[in-house]
Design a protein around this motif. Structure first.
Motif, PDB file in Angstrom:
ATOM      1  N   PRO A   9       0.887  -1.293  -0.004  1.00 27.50           N
ATOM      2  CA  PRO A   9       0.117   0.098  -0.146  1.00 27.50           C
ATOM      3  C   PRO A   9       0.788   1.375   0.190  1.00 27.50           C
ATOM      4  O   PRO A   9       1.915   1.466   0.435  1.00 27.50           O
ATOM      5  CB  PRO A   9      -1.019  -0.244   1.398  1.00 27.50           C
ATOM      6  CG  PRO A   9      -0.729  -1.667   1.550  1.00 27.50           C
ATOM      7  CD  PRO A   9       0.467  -2.279   1.220  1.00 27.50           C
ATOM      8  N   VAL A  10       0.223   2.325  -0.559  1.00 24.86           N
ATOM      9  CA  VAL A  10       1.143   3.650  -0.519  1.00 24.86           C
ATOM     10  C   VAL A  10       0.918   4.276   0.801  1.00 24.86           C
ATOM     11  O   VAL A  10      -0.269   4.462   0.994  1.00 24.86           O
ATOM     12  CB  VAL A  10       0.386   4.379  -1.978  1.00 24.86           C
ATOM     13  CG1 VAL A  10       1.201   5.707  -1.939  1.00 24.86           C
ATOM     14  CG2 VAL A  10       0.896   3.576  -3.273  1.00 24.86           C
ATOM     15  N   THR A  11       1.863   4.559   1.282  1.00 20.00           N
ATOM     16  CA  THR A  11       1.942   5.735   2.374  1.00 20.00           C
ATOM     17  C   THR A  11       2.217   6.947   2.251  1.00 20.00           C
ATOM     18  O   THR A  11       2.233   7.768   3.126  1.00 20.00           O
ATOM     19  CB  THR A  11       2.776   5.062   3.482  1.00 20.00           C
ATOM     20  OG1 THR A  11       4.178   4.953   3.176  1.00 20.00           O
ATOM     21  CG2 THR A  11       2.300   3.525   3.768  1.00 20.00           C
ATOM     22  N   GLY A  12       2.521   7.424   0.855  1.00 23.69           N
ATOM     23  CA  GLY A  12       2.880   8.766   0.842  1.00 23.69           C
ATOM     24  C   GLY A  12       4.561   9.072   0.900  1.00 23.69           C
ATOM     25  O   GLY A  12       4.800   9.990   0.638  1.00 23.69           O
ATOM     26  N   SER A  13       4.971   8.063   1.128  1.00 21.80           N
ATOM     27  CA  SER A  13       6.542   7.818   1.260  1.00 21.80           C
ATOM     28  C   SER A  13       7.432   6.459   0.866  1.00 21.80           C
ATOM     29  O   SER A  13       6.383   5.581   0.456  1.00 21.80           O
ATOM     30  CB  SER A  13       7.048   8.360   2.835  1.00 21.80           C
ATOM     31  OG  SER A  13       6.784   7.431   3.738  1.00 21.80           O
ATOM     32  N   ASP A  14       8.444   6.490   1.092  1.00 14.34           N
ATOM     33  CA  ASP A  14       9.004   5.126   1.015  1.00 14.34           C
ATOM     34  C   ASP A  14       8.982   4.178   2.183  1.00 14.34           C
ATOM     35  O   ASP A  14       9.541   3.120   1.989  1.00 14.34           O
ATOM     36  CB  ASP A  14      10.778   5.413   0.534  1.00 14.34           C
ATOM     37  CG  ASP A  14      10.824   5.995  -0.893  1.00 14.34           C
ATOM     38  OD1 ASP A  14       9.791   5.870  -1.640  1.00 14.34           O
ATOM     39  OD2 ASP A  14      11.757   6.420  -1.174  1.00 14.34           O
ATOM     40  N   GLU A  15       8.474   4.510   3.217  1.00 12.77           N
ATOM     41  CA  GLU A  15       8.159   4.163   4.516  1.00 12.77           C
ATOM     42  C   GLU A  15       7.375   2.620   4.301  1.00 12.77           C
ATOM     43  O   GLU A  15       6.454   2.674   3.725  1.00 12.77           O
ATOM     44  CB  GLU A  15       7.439   4.919   5.427  1.00 12.77           C
ATOM     45  CG  GLU A  15       7.628   4.049   6.739  1.00 12.77           C
ATOM     46  CD  GLU A  15       6.938   4.986   7.817  1.00 12.77           C
ATOM     47  OE1 GLU A  15       7.259   4.997   8.958  1.00 12.77           O
ATOM     48  OE2 GLU A  15       5.656   5.524   7.505  1.00 12.77           O
ATOM     49  N   ASP A  16       8.083   1.630   4.908  1.00  9.55           N
ATOM     50  CA  ASP A  16       7.164   0.439   4.902  1.00  9.55           C
ATOM     51  C   ASP A  16       6.109   0.676   5.707  1.00  9.55           C
ATOM     52  O   ASP A  16       6.138   0.827   6.802  1.00  9.55           O
ATOM     53  CB  ASP A  16       8.315  -0.569   5.583  1.00  9.55           C
ATOM     54  CG  ASP A  16       7.796  -2.057   5.553  1.00  9.55           C
ATOM     55  OD1 ASP A  16       6.391  -2.220   5.755  1.00  9.55           O
ATOM     56  OD2 ASP A  16       8.749  -3.015   5.357  1.00  9.55           O
ATOM     57  N   PRO A  17       4.795   0.004   5.366  1.00 12.95           N
ATOM     58  CA  PRO A  17       3.688   0.272   5.826  1.00 12.95           C
ATOM     59  C   PRO A  17       3.572  -0.356   7.108  1.00 12.95           C
ATOM     60  O   PRO A  17       3.000   0.001   8.085  1.00 12.95           O
ATOM     61  CB  PRO A  17       2.573  -0.347   4.747  1.00 12.95           C
ATOM     62  CG  PRO A  17       3.118  -0.823   3.729  1.00 12.95           C
ATOM     63  CD  PRO A  17       4.646  -0.472   3.755  1.00 12.95           C
ATOM     64  N   ARG A  18       4.520  -1.504   7.312  1.00 13.67           N
ATOM     65  CA  ARG A  18       4.139  -2.278   8.426  1.00 13.67           C
ATOM     66  C   ARG A  18       4.800  -1.321   9.643  1.00 13.67           C
ATOM     67  O   ARG A  18       4.515  -1.274  10.657  1.00 13.67           O
ATOM     68  CB  ARG A  18       5.145  -3.414   8.448  1.00 13.67           C
ATOM     69  CG  ARG A  18       4.495  -4.353   7.378  1.00 13.67           C
ATOM     70  CD  ARG A  18       5.623  -5.676   6.975  1.00 13.67           C
ATOM     71  NE  ARG A  18       6.712  -5.272   6.734  1.00 13.67           N
ATOM     72  CZ  ARG A  18       7.948  -6.044   6.614  1.00 13.67           C
ATOM     73  NH1 ARG A  18       7.757  -7.422   6.784  1.00 13.67           N
ATOM     74  NH2 ARG A  18       8.967  -5.572   6.237  1.00 13.67           N
ATOM     75  N   VAL A  19       6.057  -0.448   9.347  1.00 16.11           N
ATOM     76  CA  VAL A  19       6.506   0.171  10.377  1.00 16.11           C
ATOM     77  C   VAL A  19       5.559   1.531  10.628  1.00 16.11           C
ATOM     78  O   VAL A  19       5.491   1.641  11.983  1.00 16.11           O
ATOM     79  CB  VAL A  19       7.966   0.832   9.605  1.00 16.11           C
ATOM     80  CG1 VAL A  19       8.624   1.829  10.437  1.00 16.11           C
ATOM     81  CG2 VAL A  19       9.082  -0.344   9.342  1.00 16.11           C
ATOM     82  N   ALA A  20       5.009   1.827   9.626  1.00 13.39           N
ATOM     83  CA  ALA A  20       3.969   2.892  10.150  1.00 13.39           C
ATOM     84  C   ALA A  20       2.924   2.469  10.723  1.00 13.39           C
ATOM     85  O   ALA A  20       2.534   2.952  11.736  1.00 13.39           O
ATOM     86  CB  ALA A  20       3.237   3.515   8.712  1.00 13.39           C
ATOM     87  N   GLU A  21       2.299   1.125  10.651  1.00 15.19           N
ATOM     88  CA  GLU A  21       1.367   0.700  11.519  1.00 15.19           C
ATOM     89  C   GLU A  21       1.978   0.441  12.902  1.00 15.19           C
ATOM     90  O   GLU A  21       1.211   0.572  14.011  1.00 15.19           O
ATOM     91  CB  GLU A  21       0.903  -0.629  10.837  1.00 15.19           C
ATOM     92  CG  GLU A  21      -0.229  -1.468  11.644  1.00 15.19           C
ATOM     93  CD  GLU A  21      -1.374  -0.732  11.445  1.00 15.19           C
ATOM     94  OE1 GLU A  21      -2.362  -0.783  12.406  1.00 15.19           O
ATOM     95  OE2 GLU A  21      -1.754  -0.069  10.521  1.00 15.19           O
ATOM     96  N   LEU A  22       3.104  -0.228  12.982  1.00 17.67           N
ATOM     97  CA  LEU A  22       3.578  -0.335  14.245  1.00 17.67           C
ATOM     98  C   LEU A  22       3.823   0.841  15.160  1.00 17.67           C
ATOM     99  O   LEU A  22       3.579   1.042  16.400  1.00 17.67           O
ATOM    100  CB  LEU A  22       5.093  -0.968  14.281  1.00 17.67           C
ATOM    101  CG  LEU A  22       5.847  -1.187  15.383  1.00 17.67           C
ATOM    102  CD1 LEU A  22       5.142  -2.162  16.392  1.00 17.67           C
ATOM    103  CD2 LEU A  22       7.215  -1.773  14.991  1.00 17.67           C
ATOM    104  N   ARG A  23       4.485   1.792  14.161  1.00 21.92           N
ATOM    105  CA  ARG A  23       4.466   3.345  15.013  1.00 21.92           C
ATOM    106  C   ARG A  23       3.212   3.888  15.496  1.00 21.92           C
ATOM    107  O   ARG A  23       3.071   4.415  16.723  1.00 21.92           O
ATOM    108  CB  ARG A  23       5.347   4.261  14.074  1.00 21.92           C
ATOM    109  CG  ARG A  23       5.479   5.450  14.762  1.00 21.92           C
ATOM    110  CD  ARG A  23       6.313   6.430  13.871  1.00 21.92           C
ATOM    111  NE  ARG A  23       5.560   6.664  12.606  1.00 21.92           N
ATOM    112  CZ  ARG A  23       6.197   6.405  11.403  1.00 21.92           C
ATOM    113  NH1 ARG A  23       7.167   5.433  11.224  1.00 21.92           N
ATOM    114  NH2 ARG A  23       5.360   6.664  10.547  1.00 21.92           N
ATOM    115  N   THR A  24       2.429   3.773  14.626  1.00 24.64           N
ATOM    116  CA  THR A  24       0.891   4.305  15.232  1.00 24.64           C
ATOM    117  C   THR A  24       0.464   3.526  16.225  1.00 24.64           C
ATOM    118  O   THR A  24      -0.148   4.059  17.365  1.00 24.64           O
ATOM    119  CB  THR A  24       0.057   4.195  13.719  1.00 24.64           C
ATOM    120  OG1 THR A  24       0.256   5.135  13.097  1.00 24.64           O
ATOM    121  CG2 THR A  24      -1.456   4.708  14.433  1.00 24.64           C
TER     122      THR A  24
END
Length: 107
Positions: A9-24
């Motif tokens: 999925p696109v997160t608006g950056s090169d960030e791994d979406p799993r990392v974004a989910e973990l951070r949230t």
């Protein structure tokens, strides 16, 4: 049109979406823990390990064994606090996005 199936999925950056989910998930649990009125013996452990999880997520792709260790410590520290159960489950789900632990055979 079908080319998008199976893509990250696109997160608006090169960030791994799993990392974004973990951070949230970690941020939400940290906020709920911060405002939770009850003191309990292992609260400091939970806060320290959540800070560690947040740092791992901020640093990019975290090491899965370290993620799992921190999750176990957080769960052990706040597992009996039912008011935090939903957010703890969210953190667990976010950690599981990085893969299942290796299965160890019995001897």
């Amino acid at each position: 049109m079908l080319r998008s199936l199976g893509r990250t999925p696109v997160t608006g950056s090169d960030e791994d979406p799993r990392v974004a989910e973990l951070r949230t998930a970690v941020a939400r649990l940290r906020r709920e823990l911060a405002v939770h009125p009850a003191e309990f013996p292992d609260r400091g452990i939970a806060e320290d390990e959540l800070a560690s999880l947040a740092a791992m997520a901020a640093g990019g792709l975290p090491e899965v064994p370290r993620l799992r260790r921190s999750l176990l410590l957080v769960a052990g520290a706040i597992g009996s606090v039912s008011a935090l159960a939903t957010r703890l489950a969210d953190v667990r789900s976010a950690v599981e996005l990085f893969g299942e632990p290796p299965h160890r055979g019995r001897r």
